[in-house]
Every structure is written in C-alpha cells, then in structure tokens.
Design a protein around this motif. Structure first.
Motif, PDB file in Angstrom:
ATOM      1  N   PRO A  53     -24.649  25.952  41.588  1.00 42.71           N
ATOM      2  CA  PRO A  53     -25.836  26.767  41.286  1.00 42.71           C
ATOM      3  C   PRO A  53     -25.529  27.838  40.234  1.00 42.71           C
ATOM      4  CG  PRO A  53     -25.524  26.557  43.660  1.00 42.71           C
ATOM      5  CD  PRO A  53     -24.288  26.002  43.003  1.00 42.71           C
ATOM      6  N   THR A  54     -26.430  28.019  39.296  1.00 45.05           N
ATOM      7  CA  THR A  54     -26.333  29.098  38.317  1.00 45.05           C
ATOM      8  C   THR A  54     -26.804  30.386  38.997  1.00 45.05           C
ATOM      9  OG1 THR A  54     -28.600  28.734  37.594  1.00 45.05           O
ATOM     10  CG2 THR A  54     -26.869  27.516  36.415  1.00 45.05           C
ATOM     11  N   GLN A  55     -26.814  31.482  38.244  1.00 45.60           N
ATOM     12  CA  GLN A  55     -27.351  32.728  38.807  1.00 45.60           C
ATOM     13  C   GLN A  55     -28.815  32.526  39.204  1.00 45.60           C
ATOM     14  OE1 GLN A  55     -26.869  36.262  36.417  1.00 45.60           O
ATOM     15  NE2 GLN A  55     -28.203  37.468  37.737  1.00 45.60           N
ATOM     16  N   ALA A  56     -29.565  31.820  38.356  1.00 44.06           N
ATOM     17  CA  ALA A  56     -30.972  31.536  38.686  1.00 44.06           C
ATOM     18  C   ALA A  56     -31.052  30.727  39.984  1.00 44.06           C
ATOM     19  CB  ALA A  56     -31.645  30.784  37.546  1.00 44.06           C
ATOM     20  N   GLY A  57     -30.138  29.762  40.138  1.00 49.52           N
ATOM     21  CA  GLY A  57     -30.113  28.970  41.366  1.00 49.52           C
ATOM     22  C   GLY A  57     -29.764  29.811  42.577  1.00 49.52           C
ATOM     23  N   GLN A  58     -28.782  30.697  42.425  1.00 50.27           N
ATOM     24  CA  GLN A  58     -28.390  31.568  43.544  1.00 50.27           C
ATOM     25  C   GLN A  58     -29.535  32.479  43.966  1.00 50.27           C
ATOM     26  OE1 GLN A  58     -25.939  31.516  45.531  1.00 50.27           O
ATOM     27  NE2 GLN A  58     -24.499  30.176  44.474  1.00 50.27           N
ATOM     28  N   MET A  90     -26.508  24.967  48.062  1.00 47.71           N
ATOM     29  CA  MET A  90     -26.472  26.279  48.698  1.00 47.71           C
ATOM     30  C   MET A  90     -25.591  26.265  49.948  1.00 47.71           C
ATOM     31  SD  MET A  90     -28.224  28.360  46.911  1.00 47.71           S
ATOM     32  CE  MET A  90     -29.436  28.361  45.653  1.00 47.71           C
ATOM     33  N   SER A  91     -25.385  25.083  50.532  1.00 51.04           N
ATOM     34  CA  SER A  91     -24.572  24.984  51.750  1.00 51.04           C
ATOM     35  C   SER A  91     -23.126  24.630  51.463  1.00 51.04           C
ATOM     36  CB  SER A  91     -25.176  23.939  52.699  1.00 51.04           C
ATOM     37  OG  SER A  91     -26.475  24.324  53.086  1.00 51.04           O
ATOM     38  N   GLY A  92     -22.762  24.530  50.182  1.00 55.69           N
ATOM     39  CA  GLY A  92     -21.365  24.306  49.843  1.00 55.69           C
ATOM     40  C   GLY A  92     -21.036  22.932  49.279  1.00 55.69           C
ATOM     41  N   SER A  93     -21.917  21.966  49.420  1.00 54.01           N
ATOM     42  CA  SER A  93     -21.649  20.635  48.859  1.00 54.01           C
ATOM     43  C   SER A  93     -21.907  20.666  47.356  1.00 54.01           C
ATOM     44  CB  SER A  93     -22.553  19.589  49.516  1.00 54.01           C
ATOM     45  OG  SER A  93     -22.285  19.498  50.890  1.00 54.01           O
ATOM     46  N   GLN A  94     -20.924  20.218  46.575  1.00 55.67           N
ATOM     47  CA  GLN A  94     -21.060  20.292  45.124  1.00 55.67           C
ATOM     48  C   GLN A  94     -20.859  18.945  44.424  1.00 55.67           C
ATOM     49  OE1 GLN A  94     -18.219  23.291  43.918  1.00 55.67           O
ATOM     50  NE2 GLN A  94     -19.628  24.954  44.427  1.00 55.67           N
ATOM     51  N   ARG A  95     -20.148  18.028  45.063  1.00 58.36           N
ATOM     52  CA  ARG A  95     -19.907  16.725  44.441  1.00 58.36           C
ATOM     53  C   ARG A  95     -21.043  15.762  44.784  1.00 58.36           C
ATOM     54  NH1 ARG A  95     -14.803  18.468  46.193  1.00 58.36           N
ATOM     55  NH2 ARG A  95     -13.308  18.681  44.482  1.00 58.36           N
ATOM     56  N   PHE A  96     -21.244  14.794  43.907  1.00 56.12           N
ATOM     57  CA  PHE A  96     -22.355  13.854  44.076  1.00 56.12           C
ATOM     58  C   PHE A  96     -22.301  13.169  45.445  1.00 56.12           C
ATOM     59  CE2 PHE A  96     -24.529   9.810  43.687  1.00 56.12           C
ATOM     60  CZ  PHE A  96     -25.710  10.172  43.052  1.00 56.12           C
ATOM     61  N   ASN A  97     -21.131  12.647  45.824  1.00 56.46           N
ATOM     62  CA  ASN A  97     -21.030  11.924  47.097  1.00 56.46           C
ATOM     63  C   ASN A  97     -21.250  12.833  48.301  1.00 56.46           C
ATOM     64  OD1 ASN A  97     -20.723   9.372  46.032  1.00 56.46           O
ATOM     65  ND2 ASN A  97     -18.496   9.522  45.941  1.00 56.46           N
ATOM     66  N   GLU A  98     -20.836  14.105  48.197  1.00 53.24           N
ATOM     67  CA  GLU A  98     -21.108  15.055  49.277  1.00 53.24           C
ATOM     68  C   GLU A  98     -22.604  15.294  49.413  1.00 53.24           C
ATOM     69  OE1 GLU A  98     -17.113  17.886  48.881  1.00 53.24           O
ATOM     70  OE2 GLU A  98     -18.968  18.453  47.862  1.00 53.24           O
ATOM     71  N   LEU A  99     -23.254  15.499  48.280  1.00 50.17           N
ATOM     72  CA  LEU A  99     -24.706  15.714  48.293  1.00 50.17           C
ATOM     73  C   LEU A  99     -25.424  14.480  48.826  1.00 50.17           C
ATOM     74  CD1 LEU A  99     -24.887  17.454  44.831  1.00 50.17           C
ATOM     75  CD2 LEU A  99     -25.431  18.535  47.015  1.00 50.17           C
ATOM     76  N   ARG A 100     -24.942  13.321  48.426  1.00 48.36           N
ATOM     77  CA  ARG A 100     -25.567  12.067  48.876  1.00 48.36           C
ATOM     78  C   ARG A 100     -25.443  11.901  50.392  1.00 48.36           C
ATOM     79  NH1 ARG A 100     -23.748   6.082  47.259  1.00 48.36           N
ATOM     80  NH2 ARG A 100     -25.402   5.021  48.360  1.00 48.36           N
TER      81      ARG A 100
END
Length: 198
Positions: free
Chosen positions: A48-53, A1-11
C-alpha cells in the motif's frame, strides 16, 4: 492491509476470486496510486502507498459495520480455507510452544475433501496445509465449521464453544488448555453486536 503482499498470499486469502481477476484488480490499484508493485528479481510484492494506508480506517469501518449489521453468515459464506488462512495470520508466536507445533483441524460437517486442515507453526512462521504435512500432531481441533467460524468472529467464546460441543480439542491437557492463547482474535471479533429485539 492485513500483511499479505505477494500474489499467491493474496490469492489464498481471496479463494473465490480467479487469478485473472485478482491480477486485473491489482493492476487497477497500482494505476490508481493505492498500491505500489515492488520487484526484486522473482520476488514481487504489492505494498500500500500512503494513499492506500490512509484507506485503512475506511476499510476497518466498513468491516466493523458488516460484522455488526450483516448478521449470521449463510452456509455458502463458510469456507475452511479462508478461516485457516485468517487464523494463520493471527498466531501469537510468543505463546506457542518452542519448536514445531502442528494443529490439525477436522471440520465434521464439510465434504471429505475439505474436512482436514493443518496449521504448522514455528517460532517465525505459520503455514496452512490442506494435505497432511507428515509431522506429528500436537493437538487436534474437531469442530463444526460454523462453530469455529463463530469463535473466530467473536460470536462465541472458546469456553462457550467447548462447553456447548461446537468445538472439541484433543491432545495433552496443558496444550489443550493453552490452545486459545496461541491466537489473537481479529479486531472485528470485538465489534459489539446489536441487542436482539423481542
């Protein structure tokens, strides 16, 4: 939700979660239809999908509740890596000087291995470094970790932190004064806190 989408960014934004657990959680979110896994060659993104959003207001409400009612963070909750990672996502690139801007953060109250951090900011991106990136430092922020977290959470304004000594900024005067405008505080910083009772 904050913009991080890649695995290493999330990590990097979840420093206390093991890579194995993060991978498992992402797969569960994909199976639940909350996140989609997009692959383009070696580039994998979790979006995020629509459900995620549609979960955004729920997550924001939980975050606001936590900031308002959880109270002061314990020492074990203070993490310079997590703080800098969040700050790098909230750089106002239009306010930062043109070219490369390097901010060194020195947390005087943490172990030596975690004391020095750098944000390297260009017109398009910001990067967090825990090793000297080798570029000239534009300004240096020396702070207690709790003091800088307090500013970032909205518990303490930049002027209050500077006047009280929780944060000190060194460098050319114009840049020292401009530094707070280089960041947009996260939305949770504006959450009103309950009035203390006597």
């Amino acid at each position: 939700m904050s913009g991080s989408q890649r695995f290493n960014e999330l990590r990097r934004g979840l420093p206390r979660m093991s890579p194995t657990l993060l991978s498992r959680r992402l797969h569960q979110l994909v199976r639940a239809g909350v996140v989609e896994r997009h692959t383009d060659g070696n580039d994998v993104r979790y979006v995020p999908t629509q459900a995620g959003q549609e979960l955004r207001p729920v997550l924001e409400a939980l975050g606001a509740w936590g900031v308002r009612w959880i109270g002061e963070l314990g020492d074990e909750d203070l993490d310079p890596k997590l703080l800098l990672w969040d700050m790098h996502r909230n750089v106002d690139h239009s306010a930062v000087p043109h070219g490369r801007t390097v901010i060194q953060f020195r947390f005087r109250d943490v172990p030596a291995a975690l004391r020095d951090w750098w944000l390297v900011i260009t017109s398009e991106e910001a990067d967090v470094c825990d090793v000297d990136p080798g570029h000239g430092v534009t300004v240096t922020v020396t702070a207690s970790l709790r003091g800088m977290v307090g500013v970032w959470r909205g518990d303490l304004s930049w002027p209050e932190a500077l006047r009280g000594g929780a944060v000190a900024v060194s460098g050319p005067e114009a840049l020292r004064r401009a530094l707070p405008r280089w960041f947009t505080l996260p939305g949770f910083a504006a959450v009103p806190r309950p009035t203390p009772t006597a």
